[in-house]
Scaffold this motif. Structure first.
Motif, PDB file in Angstrom:
ATOM      1  N   TYR A  52       0.842  -1.201   0.000  1.00 53.50           N
ATOM      2  CA  TYR A  52       0.000   0.000   0.000  1.00 53.50           C
ATOM      3  C   TYR A  52       0.875   1.249   0.000  1.00 53.50           C
ATOM      4  CZ  TYR A  52      -3.653   3.303   1.412  1.00 53.50           C
ATOM      5  OH  TYR A  52      -4.528   4.366   1.461  1.00 53.50           O
ATOM      6  N   ALA A  53       1.903   1.241   0.844  1.00 55.62           N
ATOM      7  CA  ALA A  53       2.790   2.402   0.941  1.00 55.62           C
ATOM      8  C   ALA A  53       3.652   2.581  -0.304  1.00 55.62           C
ATOM      9  CB  ALA A  53       3.684   2.264   2.170  1.00 55.62           C
ATOM     10  N   LEU A  54       3.961   1.474  -0.980  1.00 62.06           N
ATOM     11  CA  LEU A  54       4.848   1.544  -2.143  1.00 62.06           C
ATOM     12  C   LEU A  54       4.104   1.774  -3.456  1.00 62.06           C
ATOM     13  CD1 LEU A  54       7.453  -1.217  -1.279  1.00 62.06           C
ATOM     14  CD2 LEU A  54       7.953   1.179  -1.752  1.00 62.06           C
ATOM     15  N   TYR A  55       2.794   1.797  -3.395  1.00 63.54           N
ATOM     16  CA  TYR A  55       2.042   2.032  -4.626  1.00 63.54           C
ATOM     17  C   TYR A  55       2.463   3.374  -5.228  1.00 63.54           C
ATOM     18  CZ  TYR A  55      -1.809   2.296  -7.928  1.00 63.54           C
ATOM     19  OH  TYR A  55      -2.552   2.383  -9.081  1.00 63.54           O
ATOM     20  N   PRO A  56       2.770   3.419  -6.517  1.00 60.66           N
ATOM     21  CA  PRO A  56       3.313   4.646  -7.130  1.00 60.66           C
ATOM     22  C   PRO A  56       2.269   5.723  -7.368  1.00 60.66           C
ATOM     23  CG  PRO A  56       3.066   2.940  -8.794  1.00 60.66           C
ATOM     24  CD  PRO A  56       2.725   2.296  -7.472  1.00 60.66           C
ATOM     25  N   VAL A  57       1.980   6.491  -6.320  1.00 58.13           N
ATOM     26  CA  VAL A  57       1.036   7.597  -6.447  1.00 58.13           C
ATOM     27  C   VAL A  57       1.756   8.800  -7.044  1.00 58.13           C
ATOM     28  CG1 VAL A  57      -0.478   9.177  -5.203  1.00 58.13           C
ATOM     29  CG2 VAL A  57      -0.309   6.793  -4.504  1.00 58.13           C
ATOM     30  N   PRO A  58       1.237   9.412  -8.084  1.00 59.64           N
ATOM     31  CA  PRO A  58       1.894  10.575  -8.687  1.00 59.64           C
ATOM     32  C   PRO A  58       2.019  11.735  -7.703  1.00 59.64           C
ATOM     33  CG  PRO A  58       0.216   9.694 -10.147  1.00 59.64           C
ATOM     34  CD  PRO A  58       0.055   8.996  -8.834  1.00 59.64           C
ATOM     35  N   LEU A  76      -3.022   8.687  -1.335  1.00 63.75           N
ATOM     36  CA  LEU A  76      -3.396   7.598  -0.453  1.00 63.75           C
ATOM     37  C   LEU A  76      -4.051   8.158   0.794  1.00 63.75           C
ATOM     38  CD1 LEU A  76      -0.288   5.274  -0.805  1.00 63.75           C
ATOM     39  CD2 LEU A  76      -2.430   5.235  -2.072  1.00 63.75           C
ATOM     40  N   SER A  77      -5.110   7.512   1.224  1.00 64.51           N
ATOM     41  CA  SER A  77      -5.904   8.014   2.338  1.00 64.51           C
ATOM     42  C   SER A  77      -5.538   7.304   3.635  1.00 64.51           C
ATOM     43  CB  SER A  77      -7.390   7.809   2.037  1.00 64.51           C
ATOM     44  OG  SER A  77      -8.164   7.944   3.203  1.00 64.51           O
ATOM     45  N   PRO A  78      -5.217   8.051   4.699  1.00 66.66           N
ATOM     46  CA  PRO A  78      -4.978   7.420   6.003  1.00 66.66           C
ATOM     47  C   PRO A  78      -6.196   6.639   6.492  1.00 66.66           C
ATOM     48  CG  PRO A  78      -4.183   9.688   6.007  1.00 66.66           C
ATOM     49  CD  PRO A  78      -4.960   9.505   4.736  1.00 66.66           C
ATOM     50  N   ILE A 140     -14.460  -8.463   6.946  1.00 67.57           N
ATOM     51  CA  ILE A 140     -14.909  -8.350   5.554  1.00 67.57           C
ATOM     52  C   ILE A 140     -15.733  -7.078   5.369  1.00 67.57           C
ATOM     53  CG2 ILE A 140     -16.359  -9.414   3.784  1.00 67.57           C
ATOM     54  CD1 ILE A 140     -15.531 -12.143   5.018  1.00 67.57           C
ATOM     55  N   ALA A 141     -16.572  -6.761   6.351  1.00 64.71           N
ATOM     56  CA  ALA A 141     -17.378  -5.539   6.270  1.00 64.71           C
ATOM     57  C   ALA A 141     -16.495  -4.294   6.262  1.00 64.71           C
ATOM     58  CB  ALA A 141     -18.355  -5.485   7.443  1.00 64.71           C
ATOM     59  N   ALA A 142     -15.458  -4.287   7.102  1.00 65.12           N
ATOM     60  CA  ALA A 142     -14.549  -3.136   7.147  1.00 65.12           C
ATOM     61  C   ALA A 142     -13.838  -2.951   5.809  1.00 65.12           C
ATOM     62  CB  ALA A 142     -13.531  -3.318   8.270  1.00 65.12           C
ATOM     63  N   LEU A 143     -13.415  -4.050   5.214  1.00 61.29           N
ATOM     64  CA  LEU A 143     -12.730  -3.966   3.926  1.00 61.29           C
ATOM     65  C   LEU A 143     -13.689  -3.542   2.813  1.00 61.29           C
ATOM     66  CD1 LEU A 143     -10.529  -7.196   4.153  1.00 61.29           C
ATOM     67  CD2 LEU A 143      -9.774  -4.826   4.438  1.00 61.29           C
ATOM     68  N   TYR A 144     -14.917  -4.026   2.873  1.00 57.01           N
ATOM     69  CA  TYR A 144     -15.893  -3.695   1.828  1.00 57.01           C
ATOM     70  C   TYR A 144     -16.322  -2.232   1.912  1.00 57.01           C
ATOM     71  CZ  TYR A 144     -19.978  -4.092  -1.200  1.00 57.01           C
ATOM     72  OH  TYR A 144     -20.887  -3.919  -2.216  1.00 57.01           O
ATOM     73  N   LEU A 145     -16.640  -1.790   3.118  1.00 57.12           N
ATOM     74  CA  LEU A 145     -17.164  -0.434   3.287  1.00 57.12           C
ATOM     75  C   LEU A 145     -16.066   0.624   3.316  1.00 57.12           C
ATOM     76  CD1 LEU A 145     -19.835  -1.204   6.044  1.00 57.12           C
ATOM     77  CD2 LEU A 145     -20.241  -0.846   3.593  1.00 57.12           C
ATOM     78  N   GLY A 146     -14.897   0.265   3.857  1.00 61.09           N
ATOM     79  CA  GLY A 146     -13.845   1.261   4.022  1.00 61.09           C
ATOM     80  C   GLY A 146     -12.752   1.225   2.982  1.00 61.09           C
ATOM     81  N   VAL A 147     -12.667   0.137   2.205  1.00 62.75           N
ATOM     82  CA  VAL A 147     -11.618   0.037   1.183  1.00 62.75           C
ATOM     83  C   VAL A 147     -12.286  -0.122  -0.182  1.00 62.75           C
ATOM     84  CG1 VAL A 147      -9.468  -1.106   0.513  1.00 62.75           C
ATOM     85  CG2 VAL A 147     -10.120  -1.023   2.922  1.00 62.75           C
ATOM     86  N   ASN A 148     -12.522  -1.347  -0.608  1.00 60.79           N
ATOM     87  CA  ASN A 148     -13.280  -1.586  -1.836  1.00 60.79           C
ATOM     88  C   ASN A 148     -13.682  -3.059  -1.903  1.00 60.79           C
ATOM     89  OD1 ASN A 148     -11.127  -3.104  -3.346  1.00 60.79           O
ATOM     90  ND2 ASN A 148     -10.072  -1.125  -3.271  1.00 60.79           N
ATOM     91  N   ALA A 194      -5.951  -1.999  -2.542  1.00 60.49           N
ATOM     92  CA  ALA A 194      -6.491  -0.891  -1.749  1.00 60.49           C
ATOM     93  C   ALA A 194      -5.952   0.441  -2.249  1.00 60.49           C
ATOM     94  CB  ALA A 194      -6.140  -1.085  -0.276  1.00 60.49           C
ATOM     95  N   ALA A 195      -4.647   0.498  -2.509  1.00 58.69           N
ATOM     96  CA  ALA A 195      -4.042   1.730  -3.015  1.00 58.69           C
ATOM     97  C   ALA A 195      -4.496   2.016  -4.441  1.00 58.69           C
ATOM     98  CB  ALA A 195      -2.520   1.622  -2.954  1.00 58.69           C
ATOM     99  N   ALA A 196      -4.583   0.971  -5.261  1.00 57.45           N
ATOM    100  CA  ALA A 196      -5.021   1.154  -6.646  1.00 57.45           C
ATOM    101  C   ALA A 196      -6.444   1.691  -6.700  1.00 57.45           C
ATOM    102  CB  ALA A 196      -4.923  -0.165  -7.405  1.00 57.45           C
ATOM    103  N   GLY A 197      -7.272   1.264  -5.763  1.00 57.34           N
ATOM    104  CA  GLY A 197      -8.642   1.754  -5.725  1.00 57.34           C
ATOM    105  C   GLY A 197      -8.727   3.237  -5.434  1.00 57.34           C
ATOM    106  N   GLU A 198      -7.730   3.768  -4.716  1.00 55.27           N
ATOM    107  CA  GLU A 198      -7.715   5.194  -4.406  1.00 55.27           C
ATOM    108  C   GLU A 198      -7.468   6.047  -5.647  1.00 55.27           C
ATOM    109  OE1 GLU A 198      -7.845   6.834  -0.988  1.00 55.27           O
ATOM    110  OE2 GLU A 198      -9.051   5.023  -1.080  1.00 55.27           O
TER     111      GLU A 198
END
Length: 364
Positions: A52-58, A76-78, A140-148, A194-198
């Protein structure tokens, strides 16, 4: 001679629970935490956080660019990271609790696991089932509602694979270790997705997050490959040290089914780290310096794996490879984080106050 292994964290927590007064909150919480296999859960969460931290965000750390184009540059969102870590923690706890529910009889036959809470009767089966189901549903609910949804599916799949495939396969075939390695490789994909979804520019489906047409998903699969490969130089020497216990418990591990192949597999997957680390550089995830700095660490692991293969676990080679693997993974992860592609260039520009490159429209 069996290899001395570190104490099992779940067993130590179970000891704490056993010393607490009956029906006390401390006893219950310690026993429930023991069910989650906390050391393993921490590793799982960290293996999701690093990609997540290494995802190449411009424009990372580029405050000037962010200020001028805030609506167009993904970040990336905290909060997403919080949901990712929380959901992953709960999913891991659920999978581990289900694992213990499935095999208390075999746990009772092995020195490292015979003091776990269900074996010692510190928790009822009903309490363990409720804990596992509650953690799984909440995770699973936390990942679905808070991530993707893609990350939520991966979290659910990991629970199913670990508890529904890997655990029962241990009694049937040595292929269980490869299934367990797949389980280990999924959390990095969760962090990457998770990072790609952002920063998704399309519909944000699993195809875009995991199989992007522009090849941007490659980094996630490389990290998954790292964690998949790491399972073998880590687990093969660990299992060799207690191979007779596995055999007596009826668990078909390669360490006793085919000891020679057990050593070869550990060596084979140790070598794989070299091209995987180079792949992260080629994919633009890290600087090429990472290929150089990671090489001595990988060669150290390979050296220990060669000794393990040559001596078939004897002469301390199993213990040496096990501890080499324990240190190898965090060192590789830290090196990758420290050499994220373009990070230090952007830091320097931010500190030195160099202007960001801007695009200007030319008037005819």
């Amino acid at each position: 001679m069996a290899t001395s292994l570190p104490p099992d964290a779940s067993s130590r927590l179970a000891d704490t629970a056993a010393r607490a007064p009956a029906h006390s909150l401390r006893r219950t919480l310690s026993a429930l935490l023991s069910l989650s296999k906390p050391r393993l859960t921490v590793l799982v969460v960290l293996s999701a956080m690093v990609p997540y931290a290494l995802y190449p965000v411009p424009a990372f750390l580029s405050s000037g660019a962010l200020a001028s184009a805030a609506e167009h540059i993904p970040s990336l969102s905290p909060l997403t990271l919080l949901f990712l870590t929380t959901g992953t923690t709960l999913c891991s706890a659920a999978a581990n609790a289900l694992n213990m529910l499935y095999e208390p009889d075999t746990d009772a036959r092995m020195s490292r696991t015979r003091t776990r809470p269900l074996v010692r009767g510190l928790l009822t089966t009903r309490a363990a089932v409720l804990f596992a189901l509650g953690c799984g549903a909440a995770g699973i609910a936390a990942l679905y509602l808070g991530v993707n949804p893609t990350v939520a599916f991966l979290g659910a799949a990991n629970i199913a694979l670990y508890a529904g495939a890997y655990t029962p396969l241990k009694r049937v075939s040595a292929v269980n270790t490869w299934v367990g390695a797949v389980v280990g490789g999924i959390p990095p994909l969760m962090g990457w997705a998770a990072a790609a979804g952002e920063s998704a520019t399309g519909d944000g489906t699993w195809r875009e997050l995991l199989f992007a047409s522009d090849g941007s998903s490659l980094g996630g699969w490389l990290f998954a490959g790292l964690l998949f490969a790491w399972q073998f130089p880590h687990f093969m020497p660990l299992s060799w040290g207690i191979r007779e216990e596995y055999k007596a418990a009826g668990l078909r591990m390669l360490c006793w089914v085919n000891p020679a192949r057990n050593a070869r597999v550990a060596l084979r997957y140790s070598i794989v780290f070299v091209p995987l680390c180079m792949g992260l550089c080629a994919a633009g995830i890290t600087e090429w310096s990472f290929a150089v700095t990671s090489l001595p660490v990988n060669l150290w692991l390979i050296r220990q794996a060669i000794r393990f293969w040559r001596y078939q676990g004897h002469k301390g080679s199993a213990r040496s490879l096990f501890w080499a693997s324990v240190w190898h993974l965090p060192v590789i992860m830290v090196l990758a984080l420290a050499q994220k592609k373009g990070m230090w260039t952007r830091v320097w520009k931010s500190v030195a106050g160099e202007p960001e490159e801007e695009e200007f429209d030319e008037d005819d």
